[in-house]
Design an enzyme around this catalytic site. Sequence first.
Site, PDB file in Angstrom:
ATOM      1  N   LYS A 121      14.057  39.861   1.736  1.00 50.91           N
ATOM      2  CA  LYS A 121      14.247  41.287   2.017  1.00 50.91           C
ATOM      3  C   LYS A 121      15.081  41.952   0.917  1.00 50.91           C
ATOM      4  O   LYS A 121      14.719  43.019   0.423  1.00 50.91           O
ATOM      5  CB  LYS A 121      14.926  41.421   3.385  1.00 50.91           C
ATOM      6  CG  LYS A 121      15.194  42.827   3.850  1.00 50.91           C
ATOM      7  CD  LYS A 121      15.423  42.866   5.342  1.00 50.91           C
ATOM      8  CE  LYS A 121      16.843  42.613   5.761  1.00 50.91           C
ATOM      9  NZ  LYS A 121      17.768  43.729   5.496  1.00 50.91           N
ATOM     10  N   ARG A 162      26.951  53.485  10.969  1.00 45.62           N
ATOM     11  CA  ARG A 162      27.555  52.521  10.033  1.00 45.62           C
ATOM     12  C   ARG A 162      28.380  53.236   8.948  1.00 45.62           C
ATOM     13  O   ARG A 162      28.052  54.354   8.551  1.00 45.62           O
ATOM     14  CB  ARG A 162      26.445  51.642   9.421  1.00 45.62           C
ATOM     15  CG  ARG A 162      25.818  50.772  10.519  1.00 45.62           C
ATOM     16  CD  ARG A 162      24.696  49.921  10.013  1.00 45.62           C
ATOM     17  NE  ARG A 162      25.154  48.913   9.081  1.00 45.62           N
ATOM     18  CZ  ARG A 162      24.325  48.114   8.413  1.00 45.62           C
ATOM     19  NH1 ARG A 162      23.011  48.219   8.572  1.00 45.62           N
ATOM     20  NH2 ARG A 162      24.801  47.206   7.602  1.00 45.62           N
ATOM     21  N   SER A 195      30.902  43.405  -0.961  1.00 47.88           N
ATOM     22  CA  SER A 195      29.648  43.948  -0.434  1.00 47.88           C
ATOM     23  C   SER A 195      28.669  44.204  -1.564  1.00 47.88           C
ATOM     24  O   SER A 195      28.950  44.985  -2.482  1.00 47.88           O
ATOM     25  CB  SER A 195      29.922  45.258   0.313  1.00 47.88           C
ATOM     26  OG  SER A 195      28.723  46.001   0.422  1.00 47.88           O
ATOM     27  N   GLN A 219      25.929  45.743  -1.251  1.00 51.23           N
ATOM     28  CA  GLN A 219      25.383  47.104  -1.145  1.00 51.23           C
ATOM     29  C   GLN A 219      26.293  48.097  -1.872  1.00 51.23           C
ATOM     30  O   GLN A 219      25.812  48.982  -2.579  1.00 51.23           O
ATOM     31  CB  GLN A 219      25.220  47.486   0.327  1.00 51.23           C
ATOM     32  CG  GLN A 219      24.130  46.666   1.018  1.00 51.23           C
ATOM     33  CD  GLN A 219      23.982  46.985   2.485  1.00 51.23           C
ATOM     34  OE1 GLN A 219      24.754  47.751   3.051  1.00 51.23           O
ATOM     35  NE2 GLN A 219      22.980  46.389   3.115  1.00 51.23           N
ATOM     36  N   ASP A 221      24.908  37.156   6.722  1.00 47.64           N
ATOM     37  CA  ASP A 221      23.849  37.490   7.678  1.00 47.64           C
ATOM     38  C   ASP A 221      23.481  36.304   8.572  1.00 47.64           C
ATOM     39  O   ASP A 221      22.759  36.467   9.561  1.00 47.64           O
ATOM     40  CB  ASP A 221      22.594  37.969   6.932  1.00 47.64           C
ATOM     41  CG  ASP A 221      22.825  39.338   6.280  1.00 47.64           C
ATOM     42  OD1 ASP A 221      23.763  40.040   6.692  1.00 47.64           O
ATOM     43  OD2 ASP A 221      22.064  39.685   5.358  1.00 47.64           O
ATOM     44  N   LYS A 226      27.666  45.751  10.969  1.00 45.96           N
ATOM     45  CA  LYS A 226      26.242  45.491  10.711  1.00 45.96           C
ATOM     46  C   LYS A 226      25.377  46.251  11.727  1.00 45.96           C
ATOM     47  O   LYS A 226      25.847  47.171  12.377  1.00 45.96           O
ATOM     48  CB  LYS A 226      25.980  43.981  10.759  1.00 45.96           C
ATOM     49  CG  LYS A 226      26.773  43.190   9.714  1.00 45.96           C
ATOM     50  CD  LYS A 226      26.305  43.504   8.305  1.00 45.96           C
ATOM     51  CE  LYS A 226      27.117  42.754   7.276  1.00 45.96           C
ATOM     52  NZ  LYS A 226      26.799  43.150   5.913  1.00 45.96           N
TER      53      LYS A 226
END
Length: 424
Positions: A22, A120, A163, A165, A311, A338
């Site tokens: 992903k 979030r 992180s 992201q 995850d 999350k």
Amino acid sequence: MDLTVKKDFKCLNGEIFIPPDKSLSHRAIILSSIAKGRSVIKNFSKGKDPFSSLIVCKNLGVNIEEKDGFLFVTSNGILSKPLCYLDCGNSGTTMRLMAGILAGQNFNSTLIGDESLSKRPMKRIIEPLSLMGAKVGSDNLHAPLNILGTELHGIDYESKIASAQVKSCVLLAGMFAEGTTTFKEICPSRNHTEIMLKNMGANISCKNNVTTIEKSELKPLEIDICGDISSAAYFIVAALVVPYSKIIIKNIGLNSTRCGIIKIVKQMGGNIEILERKDVCGEIVGDIKVEYSENMKGIEISGEIIPTLIDEIPVISVLATQCDGQTTIKGASDLRNKESDRITTTVSELKKLGANIEETSDGIIISGKTKLNGAVKVESYKDHRLAMSLYIAGLVCKKEILIKDFEWVNISFPEFVELFEKLK
Ligand code: S3P
């Protein structure tokens, strides 16, 4: 759709290919969209999250066509002003990476998300982007994000959270900023963005948790996306806990910033082996052999390994219920941010099955080995990873369990149940 986990099998046996990664799928479509030329992506994920990234890129004027299992992405390297809100659905990766890119464009845009994504935290990206000169409006530091495209300048940023992201957001903004952008993280998070950007010719360098990037023009991408270790994790745990199981999982991404689960399974005494390794576009890919392991032991999981298995913590918690002794997971408070608060939801649902499990402020403590009961209904909280973890717990419960809203697995892994049926 609710799903009953049936007790209609003896063990899991055979060889499987897990669907494409992903994280790599998001990055492949997003980075191809800002590269000049025609990129070719083989094996793009069928999950809803990567599809959100694809639609966002299409709405920014990028030409994306699918043919014979390939995605062809044609771009002149420049995005166009969208005519609609850019809908990121449930996907934090789409919203945070795209915010970085959109902050430095010469048009305005709005990123929206579903109920979960809108809850979030976005402060973690709004803060560094603002330091770069970006103009990002939000609903009290949550989506929707109204981005007024403007000129950016590079910064030296030290992030308090590990992180990928946040790191990717800042690096992608750095691609459109004047000067140099440097991102330092407390410990390494997944580095797929850096690897892919480097392969595409970006002016990027990485050393000791510090990444530096400058404005660069990207070459088109050609990539064959490997299987997702985070999806493989459910099969790894299932084979470890279901007696007499033995499986081989083919073509899985084994990037060291992603495969903490393999290290901790070994430490717990699980029977797991990497059969072959090769390099595909800078990412290590290999086959994993896993067998039922009767005498696994609880361990402490904390520190630098946490981002490499973040995850997988819900399914590792399931595994810990089948290990002797105590497993303590520490330093994982970001799990609360999350798709659900994964500390609270994992603990509450595994407790319903009879697990000896408690939450702490930054982790989970599990004591085993426990024979899980079943004959109950558990909630997925519309969180794909919790739904799949509960399915694995269901495999070792004495009786059937019912998982609510199981269709949320489609966020990352629509093929999940079908693949399990193949191994039964
Ligand atoms: C992801 C990074 C991780 C992970 C998420 C995917 C990515 O999030 O939990 O599922 O693709 O960059 P954080 O960066 O917030 O830790």
